[in-house]
Design an enzyme around this catalytic site. Structure first.
Site, PDB file in Angstrom:
ATOM      1  N   GLU A 103     -12.437 -33.163  42.351  1.00  0.00           N
ATOM      2  CA  GLU A 103     -11.934 -31.776  42.381  1.00  0.00           C
ATOM      3  C   GLU A 103     -10.476 -31.770  42.827  1.00  0.00           C
ATOM      4  OE1 GLU A 103     -15.549 -30.986  44.243  1.00  0.00           O
ATOM      5  OE2 GLU A 103     -15.628 -28.912  43.513  1.00  0.00           O
TER       6      GLU A 103
ATOM      7  N   LYS B  58     -13.104 -30.761  17.607  1.00  0.00           N
ATOM      8  CA  LYS B  58     -13.212 -30.304  16.206  1.00  0.00           C
ATOM      9  C   LYS B  58     -12.228 -31.126  15.378  1.00  0.00           C
ATOM     10  CE  LYS B  58     -15.065 -25.752  17.326  1.00  0.00           C
ATOM     11  NZ  LYS B  58     -14.721 -25.270  18.661  1.00  0.00           N
TER      12      LYS B  58
ATOM     13  N   ASP C 241      -5.723 -19.365  20.299  1.00  0.00           N
ATOM     14  CA  ASP C 241      -6.919 -20.206  20.458  1.00  0.00           C
ATOM     15  C   ASP C 241      -7.040 -21.008  19.163  1.00  0.00           C
ATOM     16  OD1 ASP C 241      -9.401 -21.361  20.404  1.00  0.00           O
ATOM     17  OD2 ASP C 241     -10.488 -19.585  21.100  1.00  0.00           O
TER      18      ASP C 241
ATOM     19  N   TYR D 261     -16.329 -37.881  41.421  1.00  0.00           N
ATOM     20  CA  TYR D 261     -15.924 -36.503  41.746  1.00  0.00           C
ATOM     21  C   TYR D 261     -14.432 -36.479  42.027  1.00  0.00           C
ATOM     22  CZ  TYR D 261     -19.548 -33.045  41.710  1.00  0.00           C
ATOM     23  OH  TYR D 261     -20.440 -32.120  41.287  1.00  0.00           O
TER      24      TYR D 261
END
Ligand code: DSN
Length: 403
Positions: free
Chosen positions: A52, A225, A196, A50
């Protein structure tokens, strides 16, 4: 099903999927085959951590190694895309877009993007998506004559609606966006220009498509992609947006970042700086263009009359009298994966479509060259010709009547 059976079924499914990816033909434009390095990081123990917050400013101890990975990924993202700022934490492209919208706008503000049924994306304002529910989207169209973007009409609509964000980029528009022209339009109305480039980021990274910076203010992309990295996304921007996007990502939208994916993103970004990657992207473009031309030379309809990118849209209804859904299913019987895709001004319902989106990135990663794609084009042509003769599509009108 007992516990062992569950385990066996899951691992058998994974093995079968690996075999399918190694042996089948995959022309899905948004998919790719990442490197062993990328997959090793994505499956690593960093997944357990973790973290954050951001490097040096976390809400958990023990972040020294994941900090290092994130710092490297951020530096590489800035270098690869020529950006002043990067955030490599977004889990997915749609989430990256939401982070940008929420960081910059208030609910109800206007965004202008390409129509979804002309190549745009769900997260660019579909009424079914959170973007379309929170913001007032207006859309610019493509021309009916050749299905390319009408920048004059975009300008007219921008002056009329004064969007706060002018958004370019698409899922199934096979031409490069004119970022310079869009920046001129954005500047006339004081809008933020957002790109985008989920589909074309790898082409941009390799320098076979124009860079988006410094023309755009902010860029989002997926990393899996054409970029050939792990599942995920990133945001790049001019530095004036740093504070907004840092807090827009966390705590604005996301919680703990996926540190394994961030390490994998760093490795994928590193690969984009190699000669091998540049050569790969040249082959992706050359194969896509050659395959599109193969169909055009035989009188078939390719939307916009060709392609500038890693895929093209074949209008199978105009070319073979079958709809996209039929064509997709028939080709899958031969282990050729494609996706049905609407074409601009499509007479067919969205569940059927008139088109197929045919992309080359995955098979080029498997080592295919242009000649392989041309042989495949011949096979697809024969299959669809036979399908059109034996089982032509019902007309678009008959689908409407059935409702
Ligand atoms: N699903 C992606 C594509 O196929 O283009 C977009 O999110």
């Amino acid at each position: 099903m007992n516990l062992d059976e569950i385990r066996n079924r899951i691992f058998t499914a994974i093995e079968n999927e690996e075999k399918r990816q190694h042996e089948g033909v995959n022309l899905i434009a948004s998919e790719n085959l990442s490197s062993d390095d990328v997959r090793r990081a994505a499956g690593s123990m960093l997944a357990h951590k973790y973290a954050e917050g951001y490097p040096g400013k976390r809400w958990y101890g023990g972040c020294q190694y994941v900090d290092e990975c994130e710092e490297i990924a951020v530096d590489l993202a800035k270098k690869v895309f020529g950006a002043q700022y990067a955030n490599v934490q977004p889990h997915a492209g749609a989430i990256a877009n939401l982070i940008v919208y929420t960081a910059l706008l208030s609910p109800g503000d206007t965004i202008m993007s390409l129509l979804l049924n002309q190549g745009g994306h769900l997260s660019h304002g579909s009424p079914a998506n959170i973007s379309g529910k929170l913001y007032n989207f207006v859309h610019y169209p493509v021309k009916e004559s050749d299905c390319t973007i009408d920048y004059d009409e975009m300008e007219r609509l921008a002056l009329e609606h004064k969007p706060k964000i002018l958004l370019g980029g698409a899922s199934s528009y096979p031409r490069e966006f004119d970022w310079k022209r869009m920046r001129q339009i954005a500047d006339k109305i004081g809008a933020i220009l957002m790109a985008d480039v989920a589909h074309t980021a790898g082409l941009i990274a390799a320098g076979v498509h124009k860079p988006v910076f410094p023309d755009v203010h902010v860029m989002t992309t997926t990393t899996h992609k054409t970029l050939r990295g792990p599942r995920g996304a990133l945001i790049c921007a001019q530095e004036e947006f740093e504070k907004k996007f840092q807090s827009g990502n966390f705590p604005g939208i996301q919680g703990g970042p996926f540190m394994h994916m961030i390490a994998a993103k760093a490795l994928a970004l590193r690969e984009t700086l190699t000669d091998e990657f540049r050569e790969y992207q040249r082959e992706v473009l050359a194969s896509s263009a050659a395959m599109a031309k193969w169909f055009i030379d035989r009188g078939k309809r390719v939307v916009t009359g060709g392609t500038d990118c890693h895929f093209f849209l074949l209008d199978v209804y105009a070319s073979y009298g079958v709809n996209g859904d039929q064509a997709e299913k028939r080709l899958m019987e031969d282990n050729i994966a494609v996706n049905k895709n609407g074409v601009a001004y499509d007479p067919m319902p969205i569940s059927k479509t008139s088109g197929l989106r045919i992309g080359t990135p995955f098979m080029c990663s498997r080592g295919w060259k242009t000649a392989d794609f041309l042989s495949l084009a011949e096979q697809i042509d024969k299959t669809l010709t036979t399908l059109g003769e034996s089982d032509p599509s019902p007309s678009p009108e008959s689908f409407k009547k059935r409702k």
